[in-house]
Design a protein around this motif. Structure first.
Motif, PDB file in Angstrom:
ATOM      1  N   PRO A   1     -10.209  13.104  11.709  1.00 39.85           N
ATOM      2  CA  PRO A   1     -10.669  13.715  10.459  1.00 39.85           C
ATOM      3  C   PRO A   1     -10.709  15.254  10.476  1.00 39.85           C
ATOM      4  O   PRO A   1     -11.218  15.849   9.528  1.00 39.85           O
ATOM      5  N   ARG A   2     -10.189  15.886  11.521  1.00 45.90           N
ATOM      6  CA  ARG A   2     -10.141  17.344  11.513  1.00 45.90           C
ATOM      7  C   ARG A   2      -9.019  17.808  10.579  1.00 45.90           C
ATOM      8  O   ARG A   2      -7.915  17.294  10.612  1.00 45.90           O
ATOM      9  N   TRP A   3      -9.352  18.762   9.766  1.00 44.68           N
ATOM     10  CA  TRP A   3      -8.428  19.411   8.836  1.00 44.68           C
ATOM     11  C   TRP A   3      -7.860  18.463   7.787  1.00 44.68           C
ATOM     12  O   TRP A   3      -6.666  18.340   7.602  1.00 44.68           O
ATOM     13  N   ARG A   4      -8.774  17.779   7.090  1.00 42.90           N
ATOM     14  CA  ARG A   4      -8.377  17.139   5.846  1.00 42.90           C
ATOM     15  C   ARG A   4      -8.074  18.244   4.824  1.00 42.90           C
ATOM     16  O   ARG A   4      -8.683  19.299   4.851  1.00 42.90           O
ATOM     17  N   GLY A   5      -7.138  17.972   3.927  1.00 44.22           N
ATOM     18  CA  GLY A   5      -6.914  18.939   2.864  1.00 44.22           C
ATOM     19  C   GLY A   5      -5.571  19.624   2.894  1.00 44.22           C
ATOM     20  O   GLY A   5      -4.630  19.162   3.546  1.00 44.22           O
ATOM     21  N   ALA A   6      -5.508  20.769   2.216  1.00 41.68           N
ATOM     22  CA  ALA A   6      -4.235  21.361   1.799  1.00 41.68           C
ATOM     23  C   ALA A   6      -3.491  22.136   2.872  1.00 41.68           C
ATOM     24  O   ALA A   6      -2.266  22.211   2.845  1.00 41.68           O
ATOM     25  N   ALA A   7      -4.188  22.763   3.819  1.00 42.14           N
ATOM     26  CA  ALA A   7      -3.506  23.691   4.742  1.00 42.14           C
ATOM     27  C   ALA A   7      -3.854  23.402   6.201  1.00 42.14           C
ATOM     28  O   ALA A   7      -4.319  24.282   6.927  1.00 42.14           O
ATOM     29  N   PRO A   8      -3.599  22.172   6.681  1.00 38.14           N
ATOM     30  CA  PRO A   8      -4.017  21.816   8.045  1.00 38.14           C
ATOM     31  C   PRO A   8      -3.282  22.582   9.135  1.00 38.14           C
ATOM     32  O   PRO A   8      -3.868  22.891  10.180  1.00 38.14           O
ATOM     33  N   ILE A   9      -2.010  22.891   8.924  1.00 39.15           N
ATOM     34  CA  ILE A   9      -1.239  23.595   9.951  1.00 39.15           C
ATOM     35  C   ILE A   9      -1.767  25.016  10.118  1.00 39.15           C
ATOM     36  O   ILE A   9      -2.020  25.485  11.237  1.00 39.15           O
ATOM     37  N   ASN A  10      -1.964  25.710   9.009  1.00 34.40           N
ATOM     38  CA  ASN A  10      -2.482  27.080   9.066  1.00 34.40           C
ATOM     39  C   ASN A  10      -3.871  27.115   9.694  1.00 34.40           C
ATOM     40  O   ASN A  10      -4.151  27.942  10.573  1.00 34.40           O
ATOM     41  N   ARG A  11      -4.747  26.241   9.235  1.00 32.70           N
ATOM     42  CA  ARG A  11      -6.138  26.280   9.680  1.00 32.70           C
ATOM     43  C   ARG A  11      -6.288  25.957  11.162  1.00 32.70           C
ATOM     44  O   ARG A  11      -7.133  26.532  11.849  1.00 32.70           O
ATOM     45  N   ALA A  12      -5.482  25.043  11.663  1.00 32.85           N
ATOM     46  CA  ALA A  12      -5.563  24.705  13.091  1.00 32.85           C
ATOM     47  C   ALA A  12      -5.265  25.917  13.958  1.00 32.85           C
ATOM     48  O   ALA A  12      -5.939  26.169  14.961  1.00 32.85           O
ATOM     49  N   ILE A  13      -4.251  26.673  13.579  1.00 32.05           N
ATOM     50  CA  ILE A  13      -3.910  27.884  14.341  1.00 32.05           C
ATOM     51  C   ILE A  13      -4.974  28.951  14.156  1.00 32.05           C
ATOM     52  O   ILE A  13      -5.449  29.562  15.126  1.00 32.05           O
ATOM     53  N   MET A  14      -5.389  29.189  12.933  1.00 30.59           N
ATOM     54  CA  MET A  14      -6.346  30.248  12.644  1.00 30.59           C
ATOM     55  C   MET A  14      -7.687  30.026  13.338  1.00 30.59           C
ATOM     56  O   MET A  14      -8.360  30.985  13.706  1.00 30.59           O
TER      57      MET A  14
ATOM     58  N   GLY B   1       0.794  -1.219   0.000  1.00 29.95           N
ATOM     59  CA  GLY B   1       0.000   0.000   0.000  1.00 29.95           C
ATOM     60  C   GLY B   1       0.831   1.276   0.000  1.00 29.95           C
ATOM     61  O   GLY B   1       2.069   1.254  -0.010  1.00 29.95           O
ATOM     62  N   CYS B   2       0.115   2.404  -0.001  1.00 25.73           N
ATOM     63  CA  CYS B   2       0.714   3.737   0.044  1.00 25.73           C
ATOM     64  C   CYS B   2       0.307   4.403   1.353  1.00 25.73           C
ATOM     65  O   CYS B   2      -0.883   4.407   1.705  1.00 25.73           O
ATOM     66  N   PHE B   3       1.291   4.996   2.050  1.00 25.19           N
ATOM     67  CA  PHE B   3       1.052   5.557   3.375  1.00 25.19           C
ATOM     68  C   PHE B   3       1.404   7.029   3.401  1.00 25.19           C
ATOM     69  O   PHE B   3       2.492   7.433   2.983  1.00 25.19           O
ATOM     70  N   ASN B   4       0.468   7.830   3.891  1.00 29.29           N
ATOM     71  CA  ASN B   4       0.607   9.276   3.898  1.00 29.29           C
ATOM     72  C   ASN B   4       0.831   9.798   5.315  1.00 29.29           C
ATOM     73  O   ASN B   4       0.199   9.324   6.259  1.00 29.29           O
ATOM     74  N   LEU B   5       1.744  10.768   5.439  1.00 25.72           N
ATOM     75  CA  LEU B   5       1.908  11.499   6.694  1.00 25.72           C
ATOM     76  C   LEU B   5       1.149  12.807   6.561  1.00 25.72           C
ATOM     77  O   LEU B   5       1.446  13.626   5.693  1.00 25.72           O
ATOM     78  N   HIS B   6       0.163  13.016   7.434  1.00 25.13           N
ATOM     79  CA  HIS B   6      -0.688  14.209   7.352  1.00 25.13           C
ATOM     80  C   HIS B   6      -0.544  15.041   8.624  1.00 25.13           C
ATOM     81  O   HIS B   6      -0.535  14.504   9.720  1.00 25.13           O
ATOM     82  N   GLY B   7      -0.469  16.361   8.452  1.00 29.70           N
ATOM     83  CA  GLY B   7      -0.212  17.265   9.570  1.00 29.70           C
ATOM     84  C   GLY B   7      -1.443  17.751  10.295  1.00 29.70           C
ATOM     85  O   GLY B   7      -1.627  18.955  10.481  1.00 29.70           O
ATOM     86  N   SER B   8      -2.301  16.823  10.708  1.00 31.21           N
ATOM     87  CA  SER B   8      -3.447  17.187  11.545  1.00 31.21           C
ATOM     88  C   SER B   8      -3.937  15.941  12.267  1.00 31.21           C
ATOM     89  O   SER B   8      -3.449  14.837  12.027  1.00 31.21           O
ATOM     90  N   LEU B   9      -4.918  16.140  13.134  1.00 27.58           N
ATOM     91  CA  LEU B   9      -5.535  15.027  13.845  1.00 27.58           C
ATOM     92  C   LEU B   9      -6.819  14.660  13.115  1.00 27.58           C
ATOM     93  O   LEU B   9      -7.906  15.123  13.452  1.00 27.58           O
TER      94      LEU B   9
END
Length: 310
Positions: A114-127, A104-112
């Motif tokens: 299902p919160r902040w799926r998508g392109a800008a999880p780091i920015n959105r969490a702070i904002m 399979g293919c495994f992704n590292l995603h910068g959020s918890l």
């Protein structure tokens, strides 16, 4: 035995994961990254941070413009990889690519998730004023960050943290998490769980129109807006400097005491009134200038009452 992996990533955030996988003995068959883009004053082609590291390590680099053709699939399969690791690659992986590696293919995603799926999880969490963020390793499917989750690490978000600070904290945390996940996959003991259907949010790409500061908002919301966009694209406002309206990016601030009309400069130390409360500017950047501390800015550009930021 160490895994034979394809690594797919593009920005600085992905580099620590690549380095950790190599350091732990995994065989990186190839690195996929985005093609070089023109940048800087001379608009010279700039390779991605991941490509720079891969070439330094002597790993083959591929920069396809699409993964949807039969040729792209054949080239991907030809690496004979056990699995693929994806970190901020920036291209959608079609089902045929996802199905190619046997594990399979495994992704590292910068959020918890299902919160902040998508392109800008780091920015959105702070904002949005989130109290915590984190990184997750998930097995990818064709949905937008909807795959089953293997492992997670959490990290508190303080009001002092900018997007750059959170990025720099999550990158090594994620690298360690992915190495542990690949270790579990290697041993056949990696457990997966479905994401919750509750609490799903989407971290849309940051638009330039969002960057202007609204001083009518409460001070903590203004602070989180500023920090969530720092250093890029940078939350901005306008000030009358040298008789002209000048744009200023605010990069870092802190809560402050003071009352006034939204945008009012309350003292000679760049305390600015908000809709409720105030903030003090700590770092800023004028158009065409380097970032600077507020004290350095004030030495050359006095900004004091009754000035107002718009």
């Amino acid at each position: 035995m160490p895994l034979r992996l394809i690594f797919m990533g593009t920005p600085d955030f992905a580099v620590p994961t690549l380095l950790e996988l190599v350091a732990h003995g995994h065989d990186i068959a190839a690195v996929y990254t985005r093609a070089p883009k023109p940048a800087g004053r001379g608009m010279k082609l700039q390779v991605t941070p991941v490509e720079q590291e891969a070439r330094r390590l002597g790993i083959a680099v591929l920069t396809p413009t699409t993964l949807k053709t039969p040729d792209a699939l054949e080239a991907f399969r030809a690496h004979n990889a056990d699995a693929a690791v994806v970190v901020a690659y920036g291209m959608i992986l079609p089902q045929a690519i996802l199905d190619a590696p046997p594990l399979g293919c495994f992704n590292l995603h910068g959020s918890l998730l299902p919160r902040w799926r998508g392109a800008a999880p780091i920015n959105r969490a702070i904002m949005q004023g989130d109290a915590e963020s984190g990184v997750m390793v998930m097995k990818m499917d064709v949905g937008l960050d909807t795959g089953d989750v293997a492992m997670a690490e959490r990290l508190p978000i303080s009001d002092t943290m900018t997007a750059a600070d959170l990025h720099d904290a999550l990158a090594p945390l994620g690298a360690d998490l992915m190495v542990r996940a690949m270790g579990g996959l290697e041993r056949g003991g990696l457990q997966l769980r479905k994401q919750s259907e509750q609490g799903v949010t989407y971290a849309a790409k940051i638009e330039k129109a969002e960057a202007r500061i609204d001083w009518k908002r409460p001070a903590r919301e203004v602070l989180r807006h500023i920090h969530g966009l720092s250093p890029f694209p940078g939350a901005w406002c306008e000030a009358a400097l040298d008789g002209e309206a000048a744009r200023i990016k605010i990069l870092r601030c802190e809560p402050a005491k003071g009352v006034g009309a939204p945008g009012d400069v309350l003292d000679e130390h760049l305390t600015i009134a908000c809709g409720d409360g105030a903030i003090k500017i700590l770092e800023l950047q004028r158009a065409g200038k380097a970032p600077m501390k507020s004290a350095d800015f004030l030495r050359g550009t006095p900004l004091k009452p009754p000035a107002r930021l718009g």
